[in-house]
Scaffold this motif. Structure first.
Motif, mmCIF file in Angstrom:
data_model
loop_
_atom_site.group_PDB
_atom_site.id
_atom_site.type_symbol
_atom_site.label_atom_id
_atom_site.label_comp_id
_atom_site.label_asym_id
_atom_site.label_seq_id
_atom_site.Cartn_x
_atom_site.Cartn_y
_atom_site.Cartn_z
ATOM 1 N N CYS A 98 0.858 -1.190 0.000
ATOM 2 C CA CYS A 98 0.000 0.000 0.000
ATOM 3 C C CYS A 98 0.891 1.235 0.000
ATOM 4 O O CYS A 98 1.735 1.415 0.876
ATOM 5 C CB CYS A 98 -0.929 0.012 1.207
ATOM 6 N N ASN A 100 -0.690 4.303 -0.543
ATOM 7 C CA ASN A 100 -1.562 5.462 -0.345
ATOM 8 C C ASN A 100 -1.011 6.293 0.808
ATOM 9 O O ASN A 100 -0.094 5.879 1.532
ATOM 10 C CB ASN A 100 -2.979 5.007 -0.063
ATOM 11 N N CYS A 103 -0.031 4.899 4.585
ATOM 12 C CA CYS A 103 0.995 3.854 4.502
ATOM 13 C C CYS A 103 2.283 4.411 3.910
ATOM 14 O O CYS A 103 3.382 4.066 4.357
ATOM 15 C CB CYS A 103 0.498 2.680 3.664
ATOM 16 N N ALA A 141 -8.200 0.002 3.511
ATOM 17 C CA ALA A 141 -8.976 0.257 4.729
ATOM 18 C C ALA A 141 -8.367 -0.443 5.943
ATOM 19 O O ALA A 141 -9.084 -0.892 6.828
ATOM 20 C CB ALA A 141 -10.436 -0.155 4.533
ATOM 21 N N ALA A 142 -7.048 -0.528 5.967
ATOM 22 C CA ALA A 142 -6.354 -1.090 7.126
ATOM 23 C C ALA A 142 -5.333 -0.072 7.632
ATOM 24 O O ALA A 142 -4.261 -0.434 8.112
ATOM 25 C CB ALA A 142 -5.683 -2.399 6.757
HETATM 26 S S1 FES Z 1 -3.402 3.990 3.439
HETATM 27 FE FE1 FES Z 1 -2.671 1.926 3.470
HETATM 28 S S2 FES Z 1 -4.376 0.755 4.189
HETATM 29 FE FE2 FES Z 1 -5.083 2.808 4.136
#
Ligand code: FES
Length: 276
Positions: A98, A100, A103, A141-142
Motif C-alpha cells: 500500500c 496510499n 501507509c 482500509a487497514a
Molecule cells: S493507506 Fe494503506 S491501508 Fe489505508
C-alpha cells in the motif's frame, strides 16, 4: 472481429480443452443459479476463469460472454476496469504494497522501493521463478496498521522493509507464511476460486476471518427460504426490539424522511433576490 489498434482481423479466442470446459461450465451454472439475472454473475465468473489460468485470458472472457449471453466487448470492459483481474501471466503470490498516503508516509514507499530492488522487478512485474508479482496497491482500509502489505489479499500489518523482504524470501522458498489476520496463504489461483464464491476450505479460515456478520447472513438465509433472523438493535439507535419499526421511523434505517425539498424552512435551489 477487427483489432482496431492494428487494423488487423483478430482470430477468435481458442476454446478450453473439452474436459476443462465441461468442468468450468458446471461451476459456472452453480454460480449463475445464485442470481436472479445471469449477467449479475459476471464478476464471480471472471474470478472463476482467473482461477483456471491465473489471469483472465481471451479464452476466459469469451467463455464468460457465451455462457452469460453477453458480448465479448461487455465482458472485456468489466475485466479491464477492475484491478483484481490480471490480464497477463503472473506469479503464484501477488504482493501488494500500500502506497496510499498514510501507509506511504509510515514507510510504504520505502518498502516498495526496497522490494523492487530486492526482487529485481518493477511495478506489476513477476520474478523470474514465477513466484512473486509485485504491485503497489491503493488503500485497503487497514490504515490503523500502516504500513500494510497484502499477499493474495491477505493482510500483513505494520511491515518494515526488512520484514517485507523476509516475507517475499519465504514465499519464494516455499516456506509457510502466516498473515497477520486471516487463514494460511494459498496461491493466487486458489484465492481466485474462493473469490468466485466457492467454499474457503483452508483450515481455520472461518475462525480467522471472524466469520460473516449478522447482516451479511440475512440475505443468505432468505435465499435459502429460511425465516429472516430477528432484528439486531444497534446500541446507538433509540432501540426498538420488535420487527416492526415505530411509526415515526417508517424506514428500516434512521435516515430522515424529509429532504430540503420538502422542508419549507430549508428550501432547495439557489437563493432568490427576495430571500437575500
Ligand atoms: S493507506 Fe494503506 S491501508 Fe489505508
Amino acid at each position: 472481429m477487427t483489432d482496431v489498434s492494428l487494423g488487423m482481423p483478430q482470430l477468435p479466442a481458442p476454446d478450453y480443452p473439452a474436459d476443462v470446459r465441461a468442468r468450468l461450465e458446471a461451476d459456472a451454472r452453480d454460480v449463475i443459479a445464485r442470481y436472479p439475472d445471469s449477467r449479475s454473475a459476471l464478476l464471480p465468473l471472471l474470478h472463476l476463469v482467473q482461477a483456471e489460468e491465473g489471469h483472465v485470458t481471451r479464452t476466459g472472457m469469451a467463455f464468460c460472454a457465451e455462457i452469460l449471453g453477453l458480448t465479448t466487448a461487455e465482458v472485456t470492459a468489466v475485466a479491464t476496469f477492475y484491478t483484481m483481474y490480471r490480464r497477463k501471466p503472473s506469479g503464484d503470490y501477488q504482493v501488494g504494497v500500500c502506497t496510499n498516503t498514510l501507509c506511504a508516509v509510515m514507510g510504504g514507499d520505502a518498502i516498495f522501493d526496497e522490494l523492487k530492488e530486492h526482487l529485481g522487478v518493477g511495478n506489476n512485474e513477476t520474478t523470474e521463478d514465477g513466484k512473486v508479482t509485485l504491485e503497489h496497491i491503493e488503500c485497503n482500509a487497514a490504515c490503523d496498521f500502516a504500513p500494510v502489505v497484502m499477499v493474495n489479499w491477505e493482510f500483513f500489518d505494520n511491515q518494515t522493509p526488512e520484514s517485507a523482504k523476509r516475507l517475499v524470501d519465504d514465499l519464494r522458498a516455499g516456506r509457510d507464511v502466516e498473515p497477520t489476520r486471516g487463514a494460511k496463504l494459498c496461491t493466487y489461483k486458489e484465492t481466485a476460486r474462493i473469490l468466485a464464491g466457492f467454499p474457503d476450505e483452508r483450515p481455520g479460515a472461518v475462525e480467522a476471518s471472524g466469520g460473516a456478520g449478522h447482516a451479511s447472513l440475512v440475505g443468505l438465509r432468505l435465499a435459502k427460504g429460511e425465516k429472516p433472523p430477528a432484528k439486531v438493535v444497534s446500541p446507538r439507535s433509540s432501540g426498538y426490539a420488535s420487527d416492526e419499526p415505530p411509526a415515526d421511523h417508517p424506514s428500516s434505517h434512521d435516515a430522515p424522511q424529509q429532504t430540503s425539498a420538502s422542508d419549507p424552512a430549508h428550501p432547495s435551489g439557489p437563493v432568490t433576490e427576495e430571500e437575500e
